[in-house]
Design a protein around this motif. Structure first.
Motif, PDB file in Angstrom:
ATOM      1  N   PHE A   1     -16.834  -4.344  33.920  1.00 34.40           N
ATOM      2  CA  PHE A   1     -16.485  -4.664  35.311  1.00 34.40           C
ATOM      3  C   PHE A   1     -16.003  -6.101  35.433  1.00 34.40           C
ATOM      4  O   PHE A   1     -15.024  -6.385  36.129  1.00 34.40           O
ATOM      5  N   THR A   2     -16.664  -7.018  34.741  1.00 35.44           N
ATOM      6  CA  THR A   2     -16.254  -8.419  34.778  1.00 35.44           C
ATOM      7  C   THR A   2     -14.837  -8.576  34.236  1.00 35.44           C
ATOM      8  O   THR A   2     -14.005  -9.270  34.819  1.00 35.44           O
ATOM      9  N   SER A   3     -14.551  -7.919  33.141  1.00 36.73           N
ATOM     10  CA  SER A   3     -13.225  -7.982  32.538  1.00 36.73           C
ATOM     11  C   SER A   3     -12.159  -7.424  33.477  1.00 36.73           C
ATOM     12  O   SER A   3     -11.071  -7.990  33.616  1.00 36.73           O
ATOM     13  N   ALA A   4     -12.465  -6.307  34.120  1.00 36.78           N
ATOM     14  CA  ALA A   4     -11.506  -5.687  35.043  1.00 36.78           C
ATOM     15  C   ALA A   4     -11.225  -6.593  36.240  1.00 36.78           C
ATOM     16  O   ALA A   4     -10.071  -6.766  36.651  1.00 36.78           O
TER      17      ALA A   4
ATOM     18  N   ALA B   1      -7.874 -10.644  39.242  1.00 41.53           N
ATOM     19  CA  ALA B   1      -8.134 -11.774  40.136  1.00 41.53           C
ATOM     20  C   ALA B   1      -6.894 -12.605  40.459  1.00 41.53           C
ATOM     21  O   ALA B   1      -6.620 -12.884  41.629  1.00 41.53           O
ATOM     22  N   SER B   2      -6.144 -13.011  39.468  1.00 41.80           N
ATOM     23  CA  SER B   2      -5.004 -13.888  39.740  1.00 41.80           C
ATOM     24  C   SER B   2      -3.883 -13.172  40.481  1.00 41.80           C
ATOM     25  O   SER B   2      -3.079 -13.808  41.155  1.00 41.80           O
TER      26      SER B   2
ATOM     27  N   PRO C   1      -4.882 -15.089  44.328  1.00 38.85           N
ATOM     28  CA  PRO C   1      -4.363 -16.182  43.504  1.00 38.85           C
ATOM     29  C   PRO C   1      -4.892 -17.565  43.872  1.00 38.85           C
ATOM     30  O   PRO C   1      -4.673 -18.516  43.131  1.00 38.85           O
ATOM     31  N   TRP C   2      -5.599 -17.692  44.956  1.00 35.83           N
ATOM     32  CA  TRP C   2      -6.142 -18.978  45.384  1.00 35.83           C
ATOM     33  C   TRP C   2      -7.410 -19.345  44.628  1.00 35.83           C
ATOM     34  O   TRP C   2      -7.815 -20.500  44.626  1.00 35.83           O
ATOM     35  N   ALA C   3      -8.046 -18.378  43.994  1.00 35.24           N
ATOM     36  CA  ALA C   3      -9.325 -18.628  43.316  1.00 35.24           C
ATOM     37  C   ALA C   3      -9.114 -19.433  42.033  1.00 35.24           C
ATOM     38  O   ALA C   3      -8.150 -19.209  41.303  1.00 35.24           O
TER      39      ALA C   3
END
Length: 84
Positions: free
Chosen positions: A38-41, A46-47, A51-53
């Motif tokens: 889940f973390t990998s997905a 995310a970007s 994209p602000w993270a």
């Protein structure tokens, strides 16, 4: 712009529940692999979608929810918590 900026965090919570009475033993290694997947997905998306993270905080928790109860407790009305 103000001298102090407000912190901005998008928090999403997902809970995966194992049905009561399901006769299976879920080993810690399987839980770890699921969390990593889940973390990998999320990291892969995310970007593109946010994209602000500049980072992701990942919290992993595996627990037995012997007691899982939520309730709303209403406080007495005051002049500070009641619209006029």
């Amino acid at each position: 712009m103000a001298d102090t900026e407000s912190p901005r965090v998008l928090r999403l919570t997902f809970e995966f529940h194992v049905p009561v009475g399901l006769p299976t033993n879920i080993h810690g290694s399987r839980v770890t692999k699921a969390a990593e997947a889940f973390t990998s997905a999320v990291q892969a998306l995310a970007s593109q979608v946010f994209p602000w993270a500049d980072r992701i905080e990942v919290r992993r928790e595996w627990c037995y929810a012997w007691q899982d109860k939520s309730e709303t407790v209403h406080l007495p009305a005051t002049d500070k918590n009641t619209p006029k």
